[in-house]
Design a protein around this motif. Structure first.
Motif, PDB file in Angstrom:
ATOM      1  N   ILE A 169       1.105  -1.182  -0.008  1.00  0.00           N
ATOM      2  CA  ILE A 169       0.108   0.452   0.063  1.00  0.00           C
ATOM      3  C   ILE A 169       0.865   1.377   0.212  1.00  0.00           C
ATOM      4  O   ILE A 169       0.064   2.081  -0.952  1.00  0.00           O
ATOM      5  CB  ILE A 169      -0.835   0.134   0.724  1.00  0.00           C
ATOM      6  N   GLU A 170       2.072   1.173   0.539  1.00  0.00           N
ATOM      7  CA  GLU A 170       2.879   2.291   0.602  1.00  0.00           C
ATOM      8  C   GLU A 170       3.401   2.573  -0.674  1.00  0.00           C
ATOM      9  O   GLU A 170       3.765   3.599  -1.065  1.00  0.00           O
ATOM     10  CB  GLU A 170       3.936   2.121   1.530  1.00  0.00           C
ATOM     11  N   ALA A 171       4.035   1.661  -1.536  1.00  0.00           N
ATOM     12  CA  ALA A 171       4.257   1.842  -2.411  1.00  0.00           C
ATOM     13  C   ALA A 171       2.942   1.967  -3.448  1.00  0.00           C
ATOM     14  O   ALA A 171       3.580   2.876  -4.319  1.00  0.00           O
ATOM     15  CB  ALA A 171       5.083   0.538  -2.609  1.00  0.00           C
ATOM     16  N   ALA A 172       1.757   1.240  -3.008  1.00  0.00           N
ATOM     17  CA  ALA A 172       1.087   1.828  -4.973  1.00  0.00           C
ATOM     18  C   ALA A 172      -0.150   2.986  -4.219  1.00  0.00           C
ATOM     19  O   ALA A 172       0.048   3.725  -6.120  1.00  0.00           O
ATOM     20  CB  ALA A 172      -0.046   0.864  -3.868  1.00  0.00           C
ATOM     21  N   VAL A 173      -0.058   3.758  -3.341  1.00  0.00           N
ATOM     22  CA  VAL A 173      -0.865   4.863  -3.445  1.00  0.00           C
ATOM     23  C   VAL A 173      -0.413   5.967  -3.876  1.00  0.00           C
ATOM     24  O   VAL A 173      -1.330   6.898  -4.886  1.00  0.00           O
ATOM     25  CB  VAL A 173      -1.189   5.450  -1.427  1.00  0.00           C
ATOM     26  N   PRO A 174       0.524   6.672  -3.874  1.00  0.00           N
ATOM     27  CA  PRO A 174       1.430   7.793  -4.821  1.00  0.00           C
ATOM     28  C   PRO A 174       0.967   7.412  -6.206  1.00  0.00           C
ATOM     29  O   PRO A 174       0.859   8.102  -6.461  1.00  0.00           O
ATOM     30  CB  PRO A 174       2.804   7.185  -4.657  1.00  0.00           C
ATOM     31  N   VAL A 175       1.096   6.337  -6.712  1.00  0.00           N
ATOM     32  CA  VAL A 175       0.625   5.925  -7.942  1.00  0.00           C
ATOM     33  C   VAL A 175      -0.222   5.469  -8.283  1.00  0.00           C
ATOM     34  O   VAL A 175      -0.548   4.659  -9.468  1.00  0.00           O
ATOM     35  CB  VAL A 175       2.278   5.393  -8.923  1.00  0.00           C
ATOM     36  N   MET A 176      -1.318   5.522  -7.758  1.00  0.00           N
ATOM     37  CA  MET A 176      -2.732   4.418  -7.991  1.00  0.00           C
ATOM     38  C   MET A 176      -3.328   5.604  -8.296  1.00  0.00           C
ATOM     39  O   MET A 176      -3.127   6.664  -8.851  1.00  0.00           O
ATOM     40  CB  MET A 176      -3.156   4.816  -7.004  1.00  0.00           C
ATOM     41  N   THR A 177      -4.529   5.300  -9.553  1.00  0.00           N
ATOM     42  CA  THR A 177      -5.261   6.488 -10.402  1.00  0.00           C
ATOM     43  C   THR A 177      -6.417   6.150 -10.227  1.00  0.00           C
ATOM     44  O   THR A 177      -7.134   5.319  -9.652  1.00  0.00           O
ATOM     45  CB  THR A 177      -5.260   5.167 -11.842  1.00  0.00           C
ATOM     46  N   GLN A 178      -7.468   6.601 -10.990  1.00  0.00           N
ATOM     47  CA  GLN A 178      -8.786   6.784 -10.288  1.00  0.00           C
ATOM     48  C   GLN A 178      -9.384   5.228 -10.977  1.00  0.00           C
ATOM     49  O   GLN A 178     -10.136   5.091  -9.837  1.00  0.00           O
ATOM     50  CB  GLN A 178      -9.186   8.350 -11.327  1.00  0.00           C
TER      51      GLN A 178
ATOM     52  N   MET B 227      -7.563   9.960  -1.282  1.00  0.00           N
ATOM     53  CA  MET B 227      -6.406  11.754  -1.050  1.00  0.00           C
ATOM     54  C   MET B 227      -5.320  11.304  -1.159  1.00  0.00           C
ATOM     55  O   MET B 227      -4.632  12.500  -1.139  1.00  0.00           O
ATOM     56  CB  MET B 227      -7.215  11.016   0.546  1.00  0.00           C
ATOM     57  N   GLY B 228      -4.288  10.171  -1.603  1.00  0.00           N
ATOM     58  CA  GLY B 228      -3.030   9.682  -1.538  1.00  0.00           C
ATOM     59  C   GLY B 228      -2.270  10.002  -0.861  1.00  0.00           C
ATOM     60  O   GLY B 228      -1.361  10.372  -0.318  1.00  0.00           O
ATOM     61  N   ASP B 229      -2.796   9.320   0.583  1.00  0.00           N
ATOM     62  CA  ASP B 229      -2.237   9.090   1.729  1.00  0.00           C
ATOM     63  C   ASP B 229      -1.781   8.545   2.527  1.00  0.00           C
ATOM     64  O   ASP B 229      -2.409   7.255   2.535  1.00  0.00           O
ATOM     65  CB  ASP B 229      -3.086   9.862   3.043  1.00  0.00           C
ATOM     66  N   ALA B 230      -0.357   7.994   1.929  1.00  0.00           N
ATOM     67  CA  ALA B 230       0.639   6.477   2.062  1.00  0.00           C
ATOM     68  C   ALA B 230       0.017   6.186   3.477  1.00  0.00           C
ATOM     69  O   ALA B 230      -0.165   4.600   3.969  1.00  0.00           O
ATOM     70  CB  ALA B 230       1.483   6.717   1.188  1.00  0.00           C
ATOM     71  N   ARG B 231       0.296   6.832   3.643  1.00  0.00           N
ATOM     72  CA  ARG B 231       1.489   6.496   5.662  1.00  0.00           C
ATOM     73  C   ARG B 231       0.058   5.949   5.970  1.00  0.00           C
ATOM     74  O   ARG B 231      -0.065   5.175   7.033  1.00  0.00           O
ATOM     75  CB  ARG B 231       1.737   7.693   6.170  1.00  0.00           C
ATOM     76  N   ALA B 232      -0.766   7.192   5.597  1.00  0.00           N
ATOM     77  CA  ALA B 232      -2.299   6.620   6.319  1.00  0.00           C
ATOM     78  C   ALA B 232      -2.836   5.366   5.907  1.00  0.00           C
ATOM     79  O   ALA B 232      -4.237   4.925   6.933  1.00  0.00           O
ATOM     80  CB  ALA B 232      -3.418   8.495   6.545  1.00  0.00           C
TER      81      ALA B 232
END
Length: 229
Positions: free
Chosen positions: A97-106, A192-197
């Motif tokens: 999830i930490e790696a994915a969230v910054p690059v996840m698309t709509q 929301m793009g909050d990888a840590r949360a």
């Protein structure tokens, strides 16, 4: 897919593997049950070779255990081993999830929402197989987006073990609203793009899952491994 139906000649070992894996997950082959390749081959209408190959693969992922010359049996469910598996999956899921969230698309977010809607419908219909499939699709989105082949391979090897647990969990009240609500919350944080949360939220869910599984062990709904032969 029933064990009773004849298997086609196509990809025999893969088909046998899938059938036996699913039967173990559903509890049709129960923890501790001894199995013989000759008997399974007869039930499936096959030679023993693809059955042996499938049993070897099942042993590799921890669903079958063997003591040469003594037994081959379905691996028992041991609380300590389950806790260790959950701990590994928790770490891997958080890493993904930490790696994915910054690059996840709509589209990724939509796919997670769609999978959770399917999961909710399956739970309402008490369709545990469909619920597991939808849960897999949900969690596969960030794992795929993380684009880490090693992580994907390890998670894939561990999934059949955890599916045995989730199948029982989803068949009880423990598999209802709590997972649906967690999925919804996780999708919102990912959007929301909050990888840590998102990773922290995922970790909390795995901890809750561990607590629910302990309840199942406490109420003797799993067969613990024997202490001696």
């Amino acid at each position: 897919m029933s064990l009773a139906n004849p298997v086609s000649r196509r990809l025999l070992s893969d088909e046998v593997f899938d059938r036996l894996r699913d039967s173990i997950v559903r509890g049709e082959l129960v923890p501790g049950e001894k199995v013989k390749d000759s008997e399974l081959a007869e039930r499936l209408g096959l030679s023993r070779t693809p059955v042996r190959e499938a049993l070897t693969r099942l042993a590799d992922i921890g669903l079958v255990e063997a003591k040469p010359g003594v037994y081959t049996r379905i691996t028992t469910l041991n609380r300590r081993d389950v806790e260790k598996t959950l701990a590994v999956l928790r770490s891997l899921d958080q890493l993904a999830i930490e790696a994915a969230v910054p690059v996840m698309t709509q589209q990724d977010v939509r796919s997670m929402r769609d999978a959770n809607r399917d999961f909710e419908r399956a739970v309402a219909a008490n369709d545990i197989t469909a619920a597991l499939a939808a849960d897999d699709r949900f969690h596969a989105v960030p794992i795929t987006a993380a684009d880490n082949p090693v992580l994907s391979r390890i998670v894939g090897q561990l999934h059949p073990q955890i599916h045995r647990i989730l199948y029982r969990k989803f068949s009880t009240l423990l598999g209802g609203r709590n997972t649906i609500e967690h999925h919804n919350e996780l999708v919102g944080v990912c959007a929301m793009g909050d990888a840590r949360a998102a990773a922290e939220l995922s970790g909390q869910h795995w901890s809750e899952l561990g607590g629910h599984i302990n309840q199942l062990f406490d109420t003797n709904q799993f067969t613990e491994a024997p202490t001696a032969e």
